[in-house]
Design an enzyme around this catalytic site. Sequence first.
Site, PDB file in Angstrom:
ATOM      1  NE  ARG A  47      -4.277  60.707  19.384  1.00 41.12           N
ATOM      2  CZ  ARG A  47      -5.033  59.677  19.665  1.00 41.12           C
ATOM      3  NH1 ARG A  47      -4.194  58.590  20.287  1.00 41.12           N
ATOM      4  NH2 ARG A  47      -6.352  59.408  19.530  1.00 41.12           N
ATOM      5  CE1 TYR A 107      19.243  58.419  30.450  1.00 47.68           C
ATOM      6  CE2 TYR A 107      16.939  57.448  30.001  1.00 47.68           C
ATOM      7  CZ  TYR A 107      17.848  58.401  30.012  1.00 47.68           C
ATOM      8  OH  TYR A 107      17.469  59.771  29.837  1.00 47.68           O
ATOM      9  CG  ASP A 159      18.429  51.984  26.110  1.00 45.74           C
ATOM     10  OD1 ASP A 159      18.785  52.374  25.109  1.00 45.74           O
ATOM     11  OD2 ASP A 159      18.053  53.030  27.080  1.00 45.74           O
ATOM     12  CE  LYS A 204      21.083  59.839  24.996  1.00 47.94           C
ATOM     13  NZ  LYS A 204      19.656  60.182  25.029  1.00 47.94           N
TER      14      LYS A 204
END
Length: 400
Positions: free
Chosen positions: A55, A108, A180, A205
């Site tokens: 993890r 966003y 961002d 992206k």
Amino acid sequence: MHKRDTLLAHAGRSPDDHDGMVNTPVFRTSTVVFPSLDAYETPKDPYGKSVRYGRHGTPTTYAFEEAVARMEGGFQAVATPNGFSAVVVALMTFARPGTHLLMVDSVYGPTRTFCTRQLEKLGVDVEYYDPLIGAGIAGLLRDNTCAVFCESPGSLTFEVQDIPAIAAAAHARDIPVLADQTWPTPYFQSPFEIGIDVSIQAATKYIGGHSDIMMGVVTTTERYWKPVRQTVADFGYSVSPDDCYLALRGLRTMGVRLKQQEINALRVAQWLESRPEVSRVLFPALPSHPGHAIWKRDFRGAAALFSVVLTPPVDDAALTAFVDALTLFGIGSSWGGFESLITVVHAASIRTATNWHPEGPAVRLHIGLEDPDDLIADLAQAMVHLPNHPADSNGAATHV
């Protein structure tokens, strides 16, 4: 220090450590066994990069994180399951009950929703500010301000922020700047050189680049690394090593993709500016954009994402007919892949600190790797559905 294209090819990989393999292999694991109890109970890396349990990361994960951190010029990076989770990690590291958060008004949409539904419910005072405020942000800072959050340009309305001026004011009060950075990517901007302390990206992206993975990444200065890394661990976030492998593969070609898509986007944007159906093109790389001077100062290039305000009057039926008539532009969320996309911009209703009421409806375009002549032809044939489309003397629609 190597240049960006060289870093893209070499950062985050060590063939000598993996029997000469050019790419870091995919390490799939949950359990990691140790040769002794002492080895198990003694942490190897104070920064949380040792392989202890699946993890927390594997050599594949760490290779991706190292490559991104080196590209951005940050201390270290940590991967998260998607771009939005990277935003959540960054905000939850700094926001506490009773603190004040300055959030850019052009942010966003899901980030804004998280502030409303979660942070405000937890007792965080979220204040939205004008993206064009620049050094004026100093007048909004308080003793309990926990962070200033930026997004430049805004991914719907494309205001370019003066982040160096914002950072100077925030740092004078010892307040971190979060941003961002999905639009500029580390290829087109070095966030830590302009005053950003915590850089957030949707690797979904441009880093992935092929519309086939979901991933986020947060890169920080040394000062803020441990708190951010601890938040990721506390939230139980984990990223598949297969996705990290794909993200690394995408990263290797990000430079050539971004440069070609920038060329394509400029070609399409310049053509759109010449059309009577178009009132404005909101693309920072165009000299007509109000933020063009700051873009030239702070960025090395432009992502292939911009919005277009159509010349009014355009009713809903005409707008729908225009969008539906496109054949090369997919209608879908996200961007940054190889394909072109279109969505309708609905930004006016969510702004609170500033007004955004364009003269006509707006659409957002992502320009992919198709030939720009074909994209222009597709837009031209769809524009017959717009009321300001020109006609020749015989009344026939003009497509070029």
